[in-house]
Write a protein that holds these residues in place. Structure first.
Motif, PDB file in Angstrom:
ATOM      1  N   LEU A 248       0.609  -1.073  -0.028  1.00  0.00           N
ATOM      2  CA  LEU A 248       0.223  -0.003  -0.037  1.00  0.00           C
ATOM      3  C   LEU A 248       1.006   1.206   0.034  1.00  0.00           C
ATOM      4  N   SER A 249       2.152   1.200   0.528  1.00  0.00           N
ATOM      5  CA  SER A 249       2.872   2.177   0.538  1.00  0.00           C
ATOM      6  C   SER A 249       3.414   2.781  -0.759  1.00  0.00           C
ATOM      7  N   PHE A 250       3.296   1.789  -1.814  1.00  0.00           N
ATOM      8  CA  PHE A 250       3.533   2.318  -3.257  1.00  0.00           C
ATOM      9  C   PHE A 250       2.729   2.764  -3.998  1.00  0.00           C
ATOM     10  N   ILE A 251       1.229   2.777  -3.281  1.00  0.00           N
ATOM     11  CA  ILE A 251       0.106   3.215  -4.249  1.00  0.00           C
ATOM     12  C   ILE A 251       0.142   4.750  -4.209  1.00  0.00           C
ATOM     13  N   GLN A 252      -0.260   5.528  -5.346  1.00  0.00           N
ATOM     14  CA  GLN A 252      -0.391   6.893  -5.685  1.00  0.00           C
ATOM     15  C   GLN A 252      -1.761   7.141  -5.962  1.00  0.00           C
ATOM     16  N   PRO A 253      -2.826   7.355  -5.065  1.00  0.00           N
ATOM     17  CA  PRO A 253      -4.018   7.415  -5.479  1.00  0.00           C
ATOM     18  C   PRO A 253      -4.047   8.972  -6.069  1.00  0.00           C
ATOM     19  N   MET A 254      -5.143   9.274  -6.787  1.00  0.00           N
ATOM     20  CA  MET A 254      -5.507  10.694  -7.201  1.00  0.00           C
ATOM     21  C   MET A 254      -6.942  11.008  -6.520  1.00  0.00           C
ATOM     22  N   LEU A 255      -7.719  10.198  -6.081  1.00  0.00           N
ATOM     23  CA  LEU A 255      -8.904  10.587  -5.537  1.00  0.00           C
ATOM     24  C   LEU A 255      -8.681  10.975  -4.053  1.00  0.00           C
ATOM     25  N   PHE A 256      -9.212  12.260  -3.848  1.00  0.00           N
ATOM     26  CA  PHE A 256      -9.062  12.745  -2.283  1.00  0.00           C
ATOM     27  C   PHE A 256      -9.718  11.560  -1.318  1.00  0.00           C
ATOM     28  N   GLU A 257     -10.708  10.705  -1.806  1.00  0.00           N
ATOM     29  CA  GLU A 257     -11.316   9.651  -0.815  1.00  0.00           C
ATOM     30  C   GLU A 257     -10.229   8.574  -0.642  1.00  0.00           C
ATOM     31  N   HIS A 258      -9.526   8.368  -1.600  1.00  0.00           N
ATOM     32  CA  HIS A 258      -8.512   7.326  -1.728  1.00  0.00           C
ATOM     33  C   HIS A 258      -7.594   7.722  -0.644  1.00  0.00           C
ATOM     34  N   ARG A 259      -6.989   8.907  -0.945  1.00  0.00           N
ATOM     35  CA  ARG A 259      -5.964   9.527  -0.073  1.00  0.00           C
ATOM     36  C   ARG A 259      -6.249   9.523   1.271  1.00  0.00           C
ATOM     37  N   TYR A 260      -7.454   9.672   1.762  1.00  0.00           N
ATOM     38  CA  TYR A 260      -7.877  10.048   2.931  1.00  0.00           C
ATOM     39  C   TYR A 260      -8.031   8.495   3.569  1.00  0.00           C
ATOM     40  N   LYS A 261      -8.632   7.577   2.931  1.00  0.00           N
ATOM     41  CA  LYS A 261      -8.605   6.166   3.304  1.00  0.00           C
ATOM     42  C   LYS A 261      -7.216   5.437   3.657  1.00  0.00           C
ATOM     43  N   LEU A 262      -6.457   5.873   2.826  1.00  0.00           N
ATOM     44  CA  LEU A 262      -4.879   5.469   3.132  1.00  0.00           C
ATOM     45  C   LEU A 262      -4.208   6.014   4.160  1.00  0.00           C
ATOM     46  N   GLY A 263      -4.531   7.355   4.253  1.00  0.00           N
ATOM     47  CA  GLY A 263      -3.890   8.170   5.460  1.00  0.00           C
ATOM     48  C   GLY A 263      -4.479   7.642   6.728  1.00  0.00           C
ATOM     49  N   ALA A 264      -5.925   7.518   6.863  1.00  0.00           N
ATOM     50  CA  ALA A 264      -6.380   7.325   8.124  1.00  0.00           C
ATOM     51  C   ALA A 264      -6.062   5.649   8.426  1.00  0.00           C
ATOM     52  N   THR A 265      -5.790   4.885   7.398  1.00  0.00           N
ATOM     53  CA  THR A 265      -5.402   3.234   7.838  1.00  0.00           C
ATOM     54  C   THR A 265      -4.103   3.524   8.451  1.00  0.00           C
ATOM     55  N   PHE A 266      -3.173   4.135   7.824  1.00  0.00           N
ATOM     56  CA  PHE A 266      -1.747   4.226   7.976  1.00  0.00           C
ATOM     57  C   PHE A 266      -1.647   4.680   9.522  1.00  0.00           C
ATOM     58  N   GLY A 267      -2.659   5.697   9.879  1.00  0.00           N
ATOM     59  CA  GLY A 267      -2.643   6.329  11.041  1.00  0.00           C
ATOM     60  C   GLY A 267      -3.038   5.289  12.324  1.00  0.00           C
ATOM     61  N   LEU A 268      -4.117   4.412  11.740  1.00  0.00           N
ATOM     62  CA  LEU A 268      -4.608   3.481  12.846  1.00  0.00           C
ATOM     63  C   LEU A 268      -3.598   2.192  13.107  1.00  0.00           C
ATOM     64  N   ILE A 269      -2.791   1.756  12.017  1.00  0.00           N
ATOM     65  CA  ILE A 269      -1.896   0.773  12.376  1.00  0.00           C
ATOM     66  C   ILE A 269      -0.451   1.299  12.821  1.00  0.00           C
ATOM     67  N   GLY A 270      -0.443   2.607  13.038  1.00  0.00           N
ATOM     68  CA  GLY A 270       0.890   3.114  13.724  1.00  0.00           C
ATOM     69  C   GLY A 270       2.058   3.626  12.759  1.00  0.00           C
ATOM     70  N   ARG A 271       1.642   3.699  11.416  1.00  0.00           N
ATOM     71  CA  ARG A 271       2.703   4.112  10.276  1.00  0.00           C
ATOM     72  C   ARG A 271       2.423   5.601  10.076  1.00  0.00           C
ATOM     73  N   HIS A 272       2.838   6.222  11.192  1.00  0.00           N
ATOM     74  CA  HIS A 272       2.518   7.546  11.380  1.00  0.00           C
ATOM     75  C   HIS A 272       3.271   8.518  10.115  1.00  0.00           C
ATOM     76  N   ASP A 273       4.400   7.677   9.617  1.00  0.00           N
ATOM     77  CA  ASP A 273       5.002   8.537   8.648  1.00  0.00           C
ATOM     78  C   ASP A 273       4.194   8.654   7.213  1.00  0.00           C
ATOM     79  N   LEU A 274       3.617   7.494   6.803  1.00  0.00           N
ATOM     80  CA  LEU A 274       2.984   7.377   5.813  1.00  0.00           C
ATOM     81  C   LEU A 274       1.545   7.949   5.951  1.00  0.00           C
ATOM     82  N   ALA A 275       0.822   7.892   7.095  1.00  0.00           N
ATOM     83  CA  ALA A 275      -0.532   8.445   7.298  1.00  0.00           C
ATOM     84  C   ALA A 275      -0.167  10.084   7.111  1.00  0.00           C
ATOM     85  N   TYR A 276       1.050  10.744   7.560  1.00  0.00           N
ATOM     86  CA  TYR A 276       1.101  12.191   7.613  1.00  0.00           C
ATOM     87  C   TYR A 276       1.397  12.608   6.167  1.00  0.00           C
ATOM     88  N   LYS A 277       2.100  11.616   5.242  1.00  0.00           N
ATOM     89  CA  LYS A 277       2.432  12.071   3.952  1.00  0.00           C
ATOM     90  C   LYS A 277       0.933  12.214   3.245  1.00  0.00           C
TER      91      LYS A 277
END
Length: 496
Positions: A248-277
């Protein structure tokens, strides 16, 4: 005499408390709405509703503001609250819902609500608008009316299902979502929501099976992939979490909805670097999120040392939900003693976290920091050998393999080069230790400390949007650009 006058005035003075009522926030909302500051007006209207939840005018005005920003679904939810309460008697809400449905492309529902409005208020303020809307909708009609009806029915059912999920009515959500899937077997959103309904109710097995089915038929479904990651994380299937996180860290989504989903998911599992990105990327793009968005942005920003961003985001959380006061990331973690911080890393779920805990222990001067290392049960030979090296106070010994000394020294090289750089953080060292674990498994030679450190920093900085060139990193570590290029290829190979 003057003193007496002052005293008399003091007794005569009355302190009138400033009570912030729903009406107060409603008027503030109207003012900002008229100034075209829609997002601020929405905040004020929501605060008014918190204080006076049964005032229909507040609900109606909020719905109008939500329509302005294109949140037609949420707008209709507030309008439905008004319509469902007979004592409110606000027939114009039918027209507002019709307008929202038209924007959503639900033309059958739009026409139905416009007609209901005309029946209930034939001389109302919006009669001409409703008739114009009906004329427009008739132009949109085509021969495929049955298909349009089905589409409208599908989206309305999906709205109801989402409402059941959000309000905790899980059995009703499961029943409705199963019905949707029977009728529309390729409507993947319903599958994802059904998986969540099962997961929330504790049926992890069924939840996972649903996602497996989605991914077998629609392999790139981002919501299913993110939900799978969350499920695996809560089941403590650490290796699978690690592998899916990498994907998932290599995915580059265009849609806001997908970026939000990725960020929130990474935050939940503790990958704060990817969530912040992703969450910071959204904020810089003008995205106006909800309380949950700012919650994860604040946490990911804090743990990646972007403290100003974290504090500003937390202010937004408290504006939306004052009950969160006292649970900011710095209030829950920053006061922990060093022994607690080490314990968090040494007992982490991933090998790179535990190796980082050992490296961190080696950097403290406190005997307390290392006193319990002898008693920790490590999961792998690599960790035990790394611990032995730290306990030996980094003295070279025949019993310590060279790859352990090399791995430690590469982490130390990164530390030395970045200890005065505020933009560097624990994720840089975790990245190296993740690479190191793979390198040892695949018997890569890690004796060139400067090259491995340079390549790791190059990959990490570019991955978290802090651009650095290979020439710059070569100069920083005093090696050639050709060497950097060579080791960057090694790093990429190991990460993949």
């Amino acid at each position: 005499m003057e003193k007496q006058n002052v005293k008399d005035r003091q007794h005569a003075t009355k302190i009138i408390p400033f009570i912030q009522t729903g009406e107060y926030y409603f008027k503030k909302g109207l003012k900002t709405y008229r100034q075209h500051d829609i997002y601020k007006s929405i905040k004020h209207f929501k605060r008014a509703i918190e204080l006076e939840p049964n005032e229909p005018m507040f609900l109606c005005q909020l719905s109008v503001a939500l329509t302005e920003i294109g949140d037609y679904v949420l707008s209709n939810q507030y309008l439905t609250k008004i319509i469902d309460e007979p004592k409110f008697d606000m027939p114009e809400c039918y027209y507002f819902k019709a307008n929202n449905y038209a924007h959503l492309g639900l033309f059958q529902e739009a026409a139905k609500h416009a007609e209901w409005y005309l029946e209930r208020e034939p001389d109302g303020d919006f009669v001409e608008d409703a008739e114009d809307l009906l004329d427009l909708l008739r132009l949109e009609e085509d021969d495929d009316e049955v298909s349009a009806n089905h589409q409208d029915e599908l989206i309305v059912k999906q709205e109801h299902a989402r409402e059941f999920l959000e309000t905790g009515r899980l059995d009703e959500a499961v029943t409705l979502l199963k019905e949707i899937i029977r009728e529309y077997p390729e409507f993947w959103s319903a599958y994802n929501n059904l998986a969540l309904a099962y997961f929330y109710s504790g049926d992890v097995e069924n939840a996972s099976e649903i996602l497996d089915e989605v991914l077998s038929k629609n392999p790139g479904n981002l919501h299913a992939l993110c939900n799978s990651l969350v499920f695996l994380y809560y089941q403590r299937k650490n290796q699978q979490v690690k592998e899916l996180t990498r994907r998932l860290s290599f995915i580059q989504p265009m849609l806001f909805e997908h970026r939000y989903k990725l960020g929130a998911t990474f935050g939940l599992i503790g990958r704060h670097d990817l969530a912040y990105k992703w969450l910071r990327n959204l904020q810089r793009s003008g995205f106006e999120g909800d309380e949950t968005f700012y919650y994860w942005l604040s946490y990911s920003a804090y743990f990646t040392k972007h403290f100003d961003v974290a504090k500003n985001a937390w202010k937004r959380v408290l504006e939306e939900n004052p009950s969160k006061k006292g649970s900011a990331p710095w209030e829950s973690d920053s006061t922990k003693p060093i022994s607690d911080v080490l314990d968090r890393w040494l007992t982490g779920d991933f090998i790179e976290e535990r190796l980082y805990g050992l490296f961190l222990a080696s950097k403290t001067n406190s005997a307390l920091a290392r006193k319990d290392l002898k008693h920790i049960q490590f999961h792998a030979t690599l960790e035990q050998e790394f611990a032995n090296y730290v306990l030996a106070k980094k003295k070279k010994s025949e019993k310590i393999p060279s790859y352990i000394i090399d791995g430690y020294n590469i982490a130390d090289t990164l530390f030395t080069q970045n200890k005065h750089d505020d933009s560097a953080n624990e994720e840089l060292y975790l990245t190296w230790l993740m690479i190191y674990d793979e390198a040892v498994k695949r018997q890569f030679n890690v004796s060139n400390w400067q090259a491995w450190a340079a390549a790791t920093e190059y990959i990490w900085r570019n991955h978290v949007s802090r651009t650095i060139t290979q020439q710059q990193v070569a100069e920083k570590y005093k090696i050639s650009k050709a060497t950097v290029m060579k080791y960057v290829k090694f790093v990429k190979e190991l990460l993949h």
